[in-house]
Enzyme design. Structure first.
Site, PDB file in Angstrom:
ATOM      1  N   ASP A  16      -8.032-138.751  14.130  1.00  0.00           N
ATOM      2  CA  ASP A  16      -8.492-139.169  15.457  1.00  0.00           C
ATOM      3  C   ASP A  16      -9.736-138.341  15.800  1.00  0.00           C
ATOM      4  OD1 ASP A  16      -7.552-136.659  16.155  1.00  0.00           O
ATOM      5  OD2 ASP A  16      -6.203-137.352  17.733  1.00  0.00           O
ATOM      6  N   HIS A  17     -10.183-138.427  17.049  1.00  0.00           N
ATOM      7  CA  HIS A  17     -11.373-137.677  17.462  1.00  0.00           C
ATOM      8  C   HIS A  17     -11.191-136.170  17.291  1.00  0.00           C
ATOM      9  CE1 HIS A  17      -8.617-138.125  20.812  1.00  0.00           C
ATOM     10  NE2 HIS A  17      -9.122-137.041  21.353  1.00  0.00           N
ATOM     11  N   ARG A  47      17.587-131.212  -8.397  1.00  0.00           N
ATOM     12  CA  ARG A  47      18.054-130.925  -7.037  1.00  0.00           C
ATOM     13  C   ARG A  47      17.036-131.394  -5.998  1.00  0.00           C
ATOM     14  NH1 ARG A  47      15.852-126.163  -8.705  1.00  0.00           N
ATOM     15  NH2 ARG A  47      14.856-124.775  -7.189  1.00  0.00           N
ATOM     16  N   HIS A  48      15.763-131.297  -6.340  1.00  0.00           N
ATOM     17  CA  HIS A  48      14.739-131.754  -5.393  1.00  0.00           C
ATOM     18  C   HIS A  48      14.687-133.286  -5.350  1.00  0.00           C
ATOM     19  CE1 HIS A  48      13.619-127.718  -4.644  1.00  0.00           C
ATOM     20  NE2 HIS A  48      13.155-127.500  -5.863  1.00  0.00           N
ATOM     21  N   CYS A  96      -5.337-134.544  12.999  1.00  0.00           N
ATOM     22  CA  CYS A  96      -5.570-134.678  14.442  1.00  0.00           C
ATOM     23  C   CYS A  96      -5.743-133.257  14.994  1.00  0.00           C
ATOM     24  CB  CYS A  96      -4.479-135.488  15.133  1.00  0.00           C
ATOM     25  SG  CYS A  96      -2.812-134.790  15.086  1.00  0.00           S
ATOM     26  N   THR A 106      -3.552-131.198  16.376  1.00  0.00           N
ATOM     27  CA  THR A 106      -2.435-130.335  15.972  1.00  0.00           C
ATOM     28  C   THR A 106      -1.892-130.668  14.584  1.00  0.00           C
ATOM     29  OG1 THR A 106      -0.897-131.896  16.946  1.00  0.00           O
ATOM     30  CG2 THR A 106      -1.653-130.075  18.362  1.00  0.00           C
ATOM     31  N   HIS A 132       8.638-129.337  -4.044  1.00  0.00           N
ATOM     32  CA  HIS A 132      10.017-129.606  -3.618  1.00  0.00           C
ATOM     33  C   HIS A 132      10.202-130.989  -2.990  1.00  0.00           C
ATOM     34  CE1 HIS A 132      11.166-125.036  -3.182  1.00  0.00           C
ATOM     35  NE2 HIS A 132      10.611-125.334  -4.343  1.00  0.00           N
TER      36      HIS A 132
HETATM   37  C1  RB5 Z   1      -5.521-135.671  21.110  1.00  0.00           C
HETATM   38  O1  RB5 Z   1      -5.996-135.023  22.192  1.00  0.00           O
HETATM   39  C2  RB5 Z   1      -4.313-134.967  20.550  1.00  0.00           C
HETATM   40  O2  RB5 Z   1      -3.213-135.226  21.349  1.00  0.00           O
HETATM   41  C3  RB5 Z   1      -4.094-135.362  19.118  1.00  0.00           C
HETATM   42  O3  RB5 Z   1      -5.228-135.048  18.353  1.00  0.00           O
HETATM   43  C4  RB5 Z   1      -2.916-134.751  18.386  1.00  0.00           C
HETATM   44  O4  RB5 Z   1      -2.976-133.359  18.402  1.00  0.00           O
HETATM   45  C5  RB5 Z   1      -1.589-135.264  18.749  1.00  0.00           C
HETATM   46  O5  RB5 Z   1      -0.541-134.858  18.238  1.00  0.00           O
END
Ligand code: RB5
Length: 144
Positions: free
Chosen positions: A7-8, A132-133, A64, A66, A97
């Site tokens: 995403d952005h 196992r994996h 993204c 996060t 794994h």
């Molecule tokens: C966008 O602002 C943000 O929510 C997205 O990039 C991501 O981190 C969502 O999980």
């Protein structure tokens, strides 16, 4: 071929990863986004995951801010095992794994140099193939 999307929030890091992958000689399919403008991460996570699930791409990379929302999206697609990695140990172990087929990273969490090392580790590590994996992966698949 490696499928990639963001995403952005992940756009700038994605561009750097794409350039690195091309330098390494990988064929890359970039599913976007292609600009900094605000957009919805599920659109891009879904496109990358579907390309991997269909066998068009060997592996996928999603980014993204996060690494979380886009990984959740990818993991909804049957056949996808997407791992959020912020360190190279996790990148190595999720290949050994979990036979993860999509790597997710957070551009707001890790820097470019670490991201590139994580990408290289992920792509250069084969699944261990140990029973196992493999059994545990089959148990994951029972929930699909
Ligand atoms: C966008 O602002 C943000 O929510 C997205 O990039 C991501 O981190 C969502 O999980």
């Amino acid at each position: 071929m490696i499928a990639i999307g963001s995403d952005h929030g992940g756009f700038e890091l994605k561009e750097k990863v794409v350039a690195h992958l091309k330098e390494r000689g990988f064929e890359v399919k970039d599913f976007g986004t292609y600009e900094n403008k605000s957009c919805d991460y599920p659109v891009f996570g879904r496109a990358v995951a579907k390309s991997v699930a269909a066998g068009e791409a060997e592996k996928g990379i999603v980014i993204c801010t996060t690494g979380l929302g886009i990984s959740m999206t990818a993991n909804k697609i049957k056949g996808i095992r997407c791992a959020v990695c912020s360190d190279t140990v996790s990148a190595k172990l999720t290949r050994l794994h979990n036979d993860a087929n999509v790597l997710s990273m957070g551009a707001g969490i890790i820097g470019e140099n670490l991201a590139i090392s994580i990408v290289d580790t992920f792509l250069d590590t084969e699944f261990s193939g140990e029973e196992r994996h493999a059994r545990r992966i089959r148990l994951i698949e029972e929930e699909e």
